[in-house]
Write an enzyme that holds these catalytic residues in place. Sequence first.
Site, PDB file in Angstrom:
ATOM      1  N   THR A  89       0.835  -1.195   0.000  1.00 55.95           N
ATOM      2  CA  THR A  89       0.000   0.000   0.000  1.00 55.95           C
ATOM      3  C   THR A  89       0.871   1.246   0.000  1.00 55.95           C
ATOM      4  O   THR A  89       2.084   1.186  -0.184  1.00 55.95           O
ATOM      5  CB  THR A  89      -1.034  -0.057   1.157  1.00 55.95           C
ATOM      6  N   LYS A 143       3.278   1.492  -3.871  1.00 53.01           N
ATOM      7  CA  LYS A 143       2.668   0.704  -4.958  1.00 53.01           C
ATOM      8  C   LYS A 143       3.444   0.774  -6.276  1.00 53.01           C
ATOM      9  O   LYS A 143       3.417  -0.178  -7.047  1.00 53.01           O
ATOM     10  CB  LYS A 143       1.214   1.142  -5.192  1.00 53.01           C
ATOM     11  N   ASN A 152      -0.369  -3.805  -6.038  1.00 48.08           N
ATOM     12  CA  ASN A 152      -0.797  -3.868  -4.639  1.00 48.08           C
ATOM     13  C   ASN A 152      -0.791  -5.291  -4.094  1.00 48.08           C
ATOM     14  O   ASN A 152      -1.127  -5.499  -2.931  1.00 48.08           O
ATOM     15  CB  ASN A 152      -2.194  -3.243  -4.447  1.00 48.08           C
ATOM     16  N   GLY A 204     -11.958  13.651 -11.435  1.00 47.60           N
ATOM     17  CA  GLY A 204     -10.613  13.595 -10.869  1.00 47.60           C
ATOM     18  C   GLY A 204      -9.602  13.187 -11.926  1.00 47.60           C
ATOM     19  O   GLY A 204      -9.966  12.612 -12.967  1.00 47.60           O
ATOM     20  N   GLY A 216      -6.175  12.165 -10.616  1.00 48.62           N
ATOM     21  CA  GLY A 216      -5.040  11.687  -9.833  1.00 48.62           C
ATOM     22  C   GLY A 216      -4.714  10.258 -10.251  1.00 48.62           C
ATOM     23  O   GLY A 216      -5.191   9.781 -11.289  1.00 48.62           O
ATOM     24  N   GLY A 217      -3.904   9.593  -9.424  1.00 54.49           N
ATOM     25  CA  GLY A 217      -3.488   8.226  -9.735  1.00 54.49           C
ATOM     26  C   GLY A 217      -4.676   7.269  -9.825  1.00 54.49           C
ATOM     27  O   GLY A 217      -4.706   6.383 -10.686  1.00 54.49           O
ATOM     28  N   ARG A 234     -10.476  19.544 -12.019  1.00 54.95           N
ATOM     29  CA  ARG A 234     -10.299  20.966 -11.737  1.00 54.95           C
ATOM     30  C   ARG A 234      -9.150  21.500 -12.585  1.00 54.95           C
ATOM     31  O   ARG A 234      -9.267  22.517 -13.245  1.00 54.95           O
ATOM     32  CB  ARG A 234      -9.996  21.110 -10.231  1.00 54.95           C
ATOM     33  N   LEU A 247     -15.700   6.248  -5.021  1.00 55.78           N
ATOM     34  CA  LEU A 247     -14.664   5.331  -4.542  1.00 55.78           C
ATOM     35  C   LEU A 247     -14.374   5.540  -3.057  1.00 55.78           C
ATOM     36  O   LEU A 247     -13.683   4.745  -2.437  1.00 55.78           O
ATOM     37  CB  LEU A 247     -13.393   5.463  -5.388  1.00 55.78           C
ATOM     38  N   GLY A 280     -17.402   3.005  -2.148  1.00 54.54           N
ATOM     39  CA  GLY A 280     -16.206   2.246  -2.514  1.00 54.54           C
ATOM     40  C   GLY A 280     -15.907   1.043  -1.633  1.00 54.54           C
ATOM     41  O   GLY A 280     -14.856   0.419  -1.798  1.00 54.54           O
TER      42      GLY A 280
HETATM   43  P1  ATR Z   1      -4.957   9.896  -5.890  1.00 57.33           P
HETATM   44  O1  ATR Z   1      -3.596   9.463  -6.338  1.00 57.33           O
HETATM   45  O2  ATR Z   1      -5.472   9.208  -4.677  1.00 57.33           O
HETATM   46  O3  ATR Z   1      -5.937   9.845  -7.025  1.00 57.33           O
HETATM   47  P2  ATR Z   1      -4.247  12.693  -6.107  1.00 57.33           P
HETATM   48  O4  ATR Z   1      -3.244  12.331  -7.129  1.00 57.33           O
HETATM   49  O5  ATR Z   1      -3.851  13.590  -5.002  1.00 57.33           O
HETATM   50  O6  ATR Z   1      -4.834  11.407  -5.410  1.00 57.33           O
HETATM   51  O7  ATR Z   1      -5.533  13.304  -6.883  1.00 57.33           O
HETATM   52  C1  ATR Z   1      -6.528  13.965  -6.214  1.00 57.33           C
HETATM   53  C2  ATR Z   1      -7.600  14.378  -7.211  1.00 57.33           C
HETATM   54  O8  ATR Z   1      -8.631  15.057  -6.477  1.00 57.33           O
HETATM   55  C3  ATR Z   1      -7.138  15.344  -8.263  1.00 57.33           C
HETATM   56  O9  ATR Z   1      -7.857  15.094  -9.452  1.00 57.33           O
HETATM   57  C4  ATR Z   1      -7.516  16.705  -7.666  1.00 57.33           C
HETATM   58  O10 ATR Z   1      -7.717  17.752  -8.616  1.00 57.33           O
HETATM   59  P3  ATR Z   1      -6.468  18.629  -9.160  1.00 57.33           P
HETATM   60  O11 ATR Z   1      -5.738  17.753 -10.109  1.00 57.33           O
HETATM   61  O12 ATR Z   1      -7.107  19.800  -9.809  1.00 57.33           O
HETATM   62  O13 ATR Z   1      -5.660  18.997  -7.938  1.00 57.33           O
HETATM   63  C5  ATR Z   1      -8.825  16.355  -7.036  1.00 57.33           C
HETATM   64  N1  ATR Z   1      -9.179  17.299  -5.989  1.00 57.33           N
HETATM   65  C6  ATR Z   1      -8.700  17.341  -4.734  1.00 57.33           C
HETATM   66  N2  ATR Z   1      -9.286  18.355  -4.035  1.00 57.33           N
HETATM   67  C7  ATR Z   1     -10.172  18.951  -4.883  1.00 57.33           C
HETATM   68  C8  ATR Z   1     -11.096  20.014  -4.756  1.00 57.33           C
HETATM   69  N3  ATR Z   1     -11.247  20.675  -3.611  1.00 57.33           N
HETATM   70  N4  ATR Z   1     -11.836  20.325  -5.842  1.00 57.33           N
HETATM   71  C9  ATR Z   1     -11.707  19.673  -7.004  1.00 57.33           C
HETATM   72  N5  ATR Z   1     -10.858  18.627  -7.172  1.00 57.33           N
HETATM   73  C10 ATR Z   1     -10.091  18.278  -6.137  1.00 57.33           C
END
Ligand code: ATR
Length: 293
Positions: A69, A73, A94, A133, A135-136, A158, A229, A252
């Site tokens: 984890t 990962k 994982n 979103g 992110g990863g 965003r 999730l 999730g």
């Molecule tokens: P993980 O790897 O768990 O997916 P991460 O890489 O930190 O986590 O990604 C977080 C996601 O949540 C991103 O898409 C982030 O948007 P940005 O790329 O614009 O930062 C989104 N996110 C987090 N807080 C947010 C908020 N308050 N409003 C909109 N999107 C948000």
Amino acid sequence: MQEHIINGSTKVCGLLGNPVEHTMSPLVQNYLARVTGHNRVYIPLPVKADLEAAVKGAEAMGFLGCNVTVPYKSQVIPYLSEVDELAAQIGAVNTLVRTEQGWKGYNTDMPGLHRAMMEDGVEIAGEKIVILGAGGVARAVALLMARNEAKEIYLMNRTVEKAEAIAAEVNAKAGRPVVKAMALADYMELPSGKYLAIQATSVGMHPHTEEAVITEEAFYEKIHTGYDLIYNPADTKFMQLVKAHGGKAYNGLKMLLFQGIIAYELWNDTKITKEQAAGAYEVLAAGVERGVK
Ligand code: ATR
């Protein structure tokens, strides 16, 4: 159910990560060992440093398998003898499974999500899908959806540049232009029709239970099913908004359950029954209730 006796023949699995104090995996894995009657035990293994030594040590000590984890990962990949094709595409492992040569790495998070969706009767093939979103996690979800015949995927973030980078990568891997990047604020530009929405940001997670990444009512009118999730809280703001507009909503927790079940099945070359999975779900849900995260 059999008593869980640890003896000289018990095979060990563990969770490599940092921190691991709040994991619920031991609850699920040890429950599965009890209901299947396998002589197994699953323990947390906090790895503060030297991941390579930990991975090699687990192999040398005869561990049956490991989960991996945060934050390891991706970092774990160089220490494996083989990586499953899906895990390699996602770039995150994982689950480690013993082979003659060393550890083979798998990703059971995305197959876990897929199995959870199938259990809930949520289709991917032929669907118009929104992923919130970039992110990863969102990237892995986009890959999963693209590989499973999603019709169209709108990756909304965003920061639109991050969504664009993922869209380009996933389209190249899928061999078709299935993912389109969009800014969250442009949700009204989604083509008409109803969508399956996957919530893959951390917005709305405990203790920020009143937050959702999109709060505009008009967005939710476009959603027939919402899959968050997040599992804590069990009923997120996003899910509430989906339901308030007539959609079905899921959290999730089943994804978390099935990623563990698939790992158990890989380690033990077995198939967990529906009844055993339902029992494990109860154990997991009770764990979340008690505040074990
Ligand atoms: P993980 O790897 O768990 O997916 P991460 O890489 O930190 O986590 O990604 C977080 C996601 O949540 C991103 O898409 C982030 O948007 P940005 O790329 O614009 O930062 C989104 N996110 C987090 N807080 C947010 C908020 N308050 N409003 C909109 N999107 C948000």
